[in-house]
Write a protein that holds these residues in place. Structure first.
Motif, PDB file in Angstrom:
ATOM      1  N   MET A  37       0.340  -0.723   1.405  1.00  0.00           N
ATOM      2  CA  MET A  37       0.785   0.648   1.575  1.00  0.00           C
ATOM      3  C   MET A  37       2.028   0.931   0.744  1.00  0.00           C
ATOM      4  O   MET A  37       2.156   1.951   0.091  1.00  0.00           O
ATOM      5  CB  MET A  37       1.060   0.938   3.046  1.00  0.00           C
ATOM      6  CG  MET A  37       1.556   2.375   3.313  1.00  0.00           C
ATOM      7  SD  MET A  37       0.353   3.628   2.814  1.00  0.00           S
ATOM      8  CE  MET A  37      -0.910   3.356   4.044  1.00  0.00           C
ATOM      9  N   ILE A  38       2.990  -0.042   0.783  1.00  0.00           N
ATOM     10  CA  ILE A  38       4.213   0.143   0.004  1.00  0.00           C
ATOM     11  C   ILE A  38       3.881   0.199  -1.477  1.00  0.00           C
ATOM     12  O   ILE A  38       4.419   1.010  -2.226  1.00  0.00           O
ATOM     13  CB  ILE A  38       5.215  -0.990   0.296  1.00  0.00           C
ATOM     14  CG1 ILE A  38       5.661  -0.914   1.770  1.00  0.00           C
ATOM     15  CG2 ILE A  38       6.419  -0.889  -0.621  1.00  0.00           C
ATOM     16  CD1 ILE A  38       6.583  -2.034   2.181  1.00  0.00           C
ATOM     17  N   GLN A  86       1.076   1.233  -2.880  1.00  0.00           N
ATOM     18  CA  GLN A  86       0.445   2.515  -3.189  1.00  0.00           C
ATOM     19  C   GLN A  86       1.473   3.638  -3.247  1.00  0.00           C
ATOM     20  O   GLN A  86       1.421   4.494  -4.130  1.00  0.00           O
ATOM     21  CB  GLN A  86      -0.624   2.834  -2.143  1.00  0.00           C
ATOM     22  CG  GLN A  86      -1.842   1.919  -2.208  1.00  0.00           C
ATOM     23  CD  GLN A  86      -2.846   2.237  -1.115  1.00  0.00           C
ATOM     24  OE1 GLN A  86      -2.554   3.000  -0.195  1.00  0.00           O
ATOM     25  NE2 GLN A  86      -4.026   1.643  -1.210  1.00  0.00           N
ATOM     26  N   GLU A  87       2.421   3.637  -2.308  1.00  0.00           N
ATOM     27  CA  GLU A  87       3.454   4.670  -2.300  1.00  0.00           C
ATOM     28  C   GLU A  87       4.341   4.559  -3.531  1.00  0.00           C
ATOM     29  O   GLU A  87       4.722   5.574  -4.126  1.00  0.00           O
ATOM     30  CB  GLU A  87       4.291   4.554  -1.033  1.00  0.00           C
ATOM     31  CG  GLU A  87       3.540   4.920   0.238  1.00  0.00           C
ATOM     32  CD  GLU A  87       4.387   4.764   1.480  1.00  0.00           C
ATOM     33  OE1 GLU A  87       5.522   4.249   1.349  1.00  0.00           O
ATOM     34  OE2 GLU A  87       3.925   5.144   2.565  1.00  0.00           O
ATOM     35  N   LEU A 105       2.429   5.814  -6.552  1.00  0.00           N
ATOM     36  CA  LEU A 105       2.397   7.274  -6.536  1.00  0.00           C
ATOM     37  C   LEU A 105       3.728   7.844  -6.990  1.00  0.00           C
ATOM     38  O   LEU A 105       3.773   8.814  -7.767  1.00  0.00           O
ATOM     39  CB  LEU A 105       2.059   7.772  -5.127  1.00  0.00           C
ATOM     40  CG  LEU A 105       2.007   9.298  -4.939  1.00  0.00           C
ATOM     41  CD1 LEU A 105       0.930   9.915  -5.814  1.00  0.00           C
ATOM     42  CD2 LEU A 105       1.771   9.641  -3.472  1.00  0.00           C
ATOM     43  N   LEU A 106       4.823   7.247  -6.534  1.00  0.00           N
ATOM     44  CA  LEU A 106       6.152   7.708  -6.939  1.00  0.00           C
ATOM     45  C   LEU A 106       6.346   7.560  -8.445  1.00  0.00           C
ATOM     46  O   LEU A 106       6.892   8.459  -9.112  1.00  0.00           O
ATOM     47  CB  LEU A 106       7.229   6.926  -6.188  1.00  0.00           C
ATOM     48  CG  LEU A 106       8.686   7.258  -6.551  1.00  0.00           C
ATOM     49  CD1 LEU A 106       8.998   8.720  -6.233  1.00  0.00           C
ATOM     50  CD2 LEU A 106       9.650   6.331  -5.818  1.00  0.00           C
ATOM     51  N   ASP A 163       4.795  15.205   7.837  1.00  0.00           N
ATOM     52  CA  ASP A 163       4.013  14.831   6.656  1.00  0.00           C
ATOM     53  C   ASP A 163       3.676  16.025   5.765  1.00  0.00           C
ATOM     54  O   ASP A 163       3.196  15.827   4.641  1.00  0.00           O
ATOM     55  CB  ASP A 163       2.713  14.143   7.081  1.00  0.00           C
ATOM     56  CG  ASP A 163       2.961  12.776   7.691  1.00  0.00           C
ATOM     57  OD1 ASP A 163       4.069  12.237   7.496  1.00  0.00           O
ATOM     58  OD2 ASP A 163       2.054  12.253   8.374  1.00  0.00           O
ATOM     59  N   GLN A 174       4.865  20.162  -2.462  1.00  0.00           N
ATOM     60  CA  GLN A 174       4.501  18.841  -1.957  1.00  0.00           C
ATOM     61  C   GLN A 174       4.348  18.894  -0.430  1.00  0.00           C
ATOM     62  O   GLN A 174       5.016  19.691   0.220  1.00  0.00           O
ATOM     63  CB  GLN A 174       5.542  17.820  -2.372  1.00  0.00           C
ATOM     64  CG  GLN A 174       5.595  17.560  -3.873  1.00  0.00           C
ATOM     65  CD  GLN A 174       4.274  17.055  -4.415  1.00  0.00           C
ATOM     66  OE1 GLN A 174       3.638  16.183  -3.826  1.00  0.00           O
ATOM     67  NE2 GLN A 174       3.843  17.617  -5.528  1.00  0.00           N
ATOM     68  N   PRO A 175       3.466  18.063   0.115  1.00  0.00           N
ATOM     69  CA  PRO A 175       2.752  16.926  -0.485  1.00  0.00           C
ATOM     70  C   PRO A 175       1.376  17.282  -1.023  1.00  0.00           C
ATOM     71  O   PRO A 175       0.438  16.493  -0.902  1.00  0.00           O
ATOM     72  CB  PRO A 175       2.641  15.968   0.698  1.00  0.00           C
ATOM     73  CG  PRO A 175       2.461  16.895   1.873  1.00  0.00           C
ATOM     74  CD  PRO A 175       3.278  18.119   1.567  1.00  0.00           C
ATOM     75  N   ARG A 203      -4.162  16.637  -1.183  1.00  0.00           N
ATOM     76  CA  ARG A 203      -2.849  15.994  -1.174  1.00  0.00           C
ATOM     77  C   ARG A 203      -2.593  15.232  -2.476  1.00  0.00           C
ATOM     78  O   ARG A 203      -3.524  14.758  -3.126  1.00  0.00           O
ATOM     79  CB  ARG A 203      -2.730  15.045   0.024  1.00  0.00           C
ATOM     80  CG  ARG A 203      -2.580  15.769   1.350  1.00  0.00           C
ATOM     81  CD  ARG A 203      -2.338  14.793   2.485  1.00  0.00           C
ATOM     82  NE  ARG A 203      -2.085  15.507   3.730  1.00  0.00           N
ATOM     83  CZ  ARG A 203      -0.871  15.870   4.165  1.00  0.00           C
ATOM     84  NH1 ARG A 203       0.186  15.556   3.448  1.00  0.00           N
ATOM     85  NH2 ARG A 203      -0.731  16.519   5.300  1.00  0.00           N
ATOM     86  N   ALA A 218      -1.294  12.341  -2.752  1.00  0.00           N
ATOM     87  CA  ALA A 218      -1.710  10.936  -2.610  1.00  0.00           C
ATOM     88  C   ALA A 218      -3.186  10.748  -2.908  1.00  0.00           C
ATOM     89  O   ALA A 218      -3.602   9.658  -3.336  1.00  0.00           O
ATOM     90  CB  ALA A 218      -1.391  10.455  -1.195  1.00  0.00           C
TER      91      ALA A 218
END
Length: 467
Positions: free
Chosen positions: A1-2, A4-5, A8-9, A317, A388-389, A397, A399
């Motif tokens: 998850m980290i 992927q985030e 994305l960033l 969110d 965003q998001p 979204r 993501a």
């Protein structure tokens, strides 16, 4: 998850970095194209050599800006297929045709006549050259039209249906293109491009007047830049207010972030105008808030008790990064106010007959050289980070729009883009400052001798001439 985030960033950072450079260059191209058209029209009408001198001076800057801008534009187009394949796959049926038309109609229209504009002066008939300049100027507006139509559709999507596979399928192209936010975004962005150009023109004129107060070309630039600020800055305030009303109705979360409005005011109170605050995303409140009661309702609802949606009405969110939106909006508005004041100050000094002796105003315009483009970048941050998001507001979204690529690949491409852009932009900025630091040449008789002969005008040195 980290992972992927973080990926994305990085992808978002790359796109922000790319378009941040490109939007300044594209806007300067739009503004300069219209300015060159005006200068050439004045040359053909008045036949005064100073207008031709100014046209040749700014045409060199225009050529440099276009050359650098093409590099940044090409990189931005490739980003859709590399880092944002999810968006391309889902919304390609709508965004693809508009991007294609931007390249086919606008880019080739500009490129096809750019050579005539830059190298045809004195080699083709004056009316043919003017027509080519007009086509390039119109082409830049058409280019902005299609890009902003695509961006506005992602902000306020309309004219589509969702297929069984989740793809956006156009059913009404008029509604797709002229979506709810497009007219105001187009008007607001065009005015921003012209304002950015006005600030640079005035600054260039002020810079040379500080060194030679008698230089006619510098006087013309300084005067024209201040006239543009006087007309365009108040107009931009009106357009911004109308655009804000559109945002209030179609993107209420973005407006709440712009205002830093976490909770509704007490019963009977209007929305305050927050001059200063430190929004806290964790505690969902503002720290050290300084506000004027009711004034927010005055410009948001045009009364003293109007309400807007607040941030705490929405899930965490679904919120944008409030501090960035909040402060970017205030930078944009603050610089807009300074531009309005500068335009009015120029009018007052002009009416008093002290325009060429007002060295404080000339210094102020030099300091404000980047103000128009900084305000435009701040406004772009409000527009893009405020939605965003979501990439397609309320429907897709961010993501879910990114490509399934590794952190290493995105980091590598981001590093390459940063290095290339900094090198190209630094070199372009160095040449730009070098060109602008030199005053326009007073002798342009060799460019269009046939026109000078037909009008019976020799070329006189502008020093000491009256405006």
């Amino acid at each position: 998850m980290i992972s992927q985030e973080f990926t994305l960033l990085l992808a978002r950072s790359q796109f922000a970095f790319t378009i941040g450079f490109h939007i300044v260059l594209a806007a300067f191209t739009i503004g300069l194209a219209q300015f060159l058209l005006f200068l050439e029209a004045m040359w053909l009408w008045r036949k005064a050599p100073v207008w031709l001198s100014l046209w040749r001076y700014w045409s060199k800057i225009f050529a440099l800006n276009v050359a650098v801008g093409v590099v940044t534009g090409v990189m931005m187009e490739f980003a859709f297929g590399t880092n944002w394949s999810g968006l391309s796959s889902r919304a390609g049926a709508i965004l693809g045709p508009m991007m294609y038309l931007e390249v086919l109609v606008a880019f080739f229209l500009e490129a096809g006549f750019m050579g005539v504009v830059l190298f045809g002066m004195g080699k083709v008939r004056p009316w043919i050259h003017f027509l080519a300049t007009a086509i390039v100027a119109v082409g830049s507006i058409i280019s902005a039209f299609w890009i902003l139509a695509a961006n506005s559709w992602m902000q306020t999507p309309a004219g589509f249906t969702l297929g069984a596979d989740g793809r956006f399928i156009p059913v009404d192209w008029w509604a797709v293109i002229i979506n709810p936010s497009f007219p105001w975004r187009m008007a607001h962005m065009t005015a921003a491009a012209l304002l950015g150009t006005a600030c640079l023109v005035a600054a260039c004129g002020g810079w040379h007047l500080l060194r030679d107060p008698q230089q006619l070309a510098a006087r013309k630039m300084f005067s024209l830049g201040l006239w543009m600020l006087l007309v365009l800055a108040p107009l931009q305030v009106v357009l911004g207010d109308l655009h804000g009303e559109n945002t209030r109705d179609h993107q209420p979360v973005k407006l709440a972030a712009m205002e830093g409005a976490w909770d509704p005011p007490a019963p009977g109170d209007g929305e305050p105008m927050r001059l200063f605050a430190l929004p806290d995303m964790q505690q969902r409140r503002n720290h050290y808030e300084v506000a004027i009661p009711h004034i927010g309702s005055l410009y948001l609802r045009h009364n003293l008790e109007g309400r807007i949606h607040t941030l705490n009405q929405y899930p965490r969110d679904d919120l944008p990064w409030v501090p960035g939106v909040f402060w970017s909006f205030r930078v944009m508005v603050g610089l807009g106010i300074v531009m309005v004041v500068t335009g009015v100050a120029g009018l007052v000094v002009r009416l008093r007959g002290r325009l060429w002796r007002a060295r404080w105003l000339q210094r102020l315009t030099v300091l404000m050289a980047p103000a128009g483009f900084v305000a435009m970048l701040a406004g772009w941050l409000v527009t893009e980070t405020g939605r965003q998001p979501w990439t397609v507001y309320g429907l897709l979204r961010t993501a879910h729009s990114a490509s399934p690529v590794s952190v290493q690949m995105v980091l590598g491409s981001l590093s390459a883009v940063v290095l290339v852009y900094l090198a190209v932009f630094s070199l372009g900025l160095w040449f730009l400052l070098r060109l602008m630091s030199r005053p326009p040449s007073p002798d342009e008789s060799e460019v269009m001798p046939d026109v000078a002969e037909r009008t019976g005008q020799g070329v006189a040195h502008p020093k000491g001439s009256s405006q």
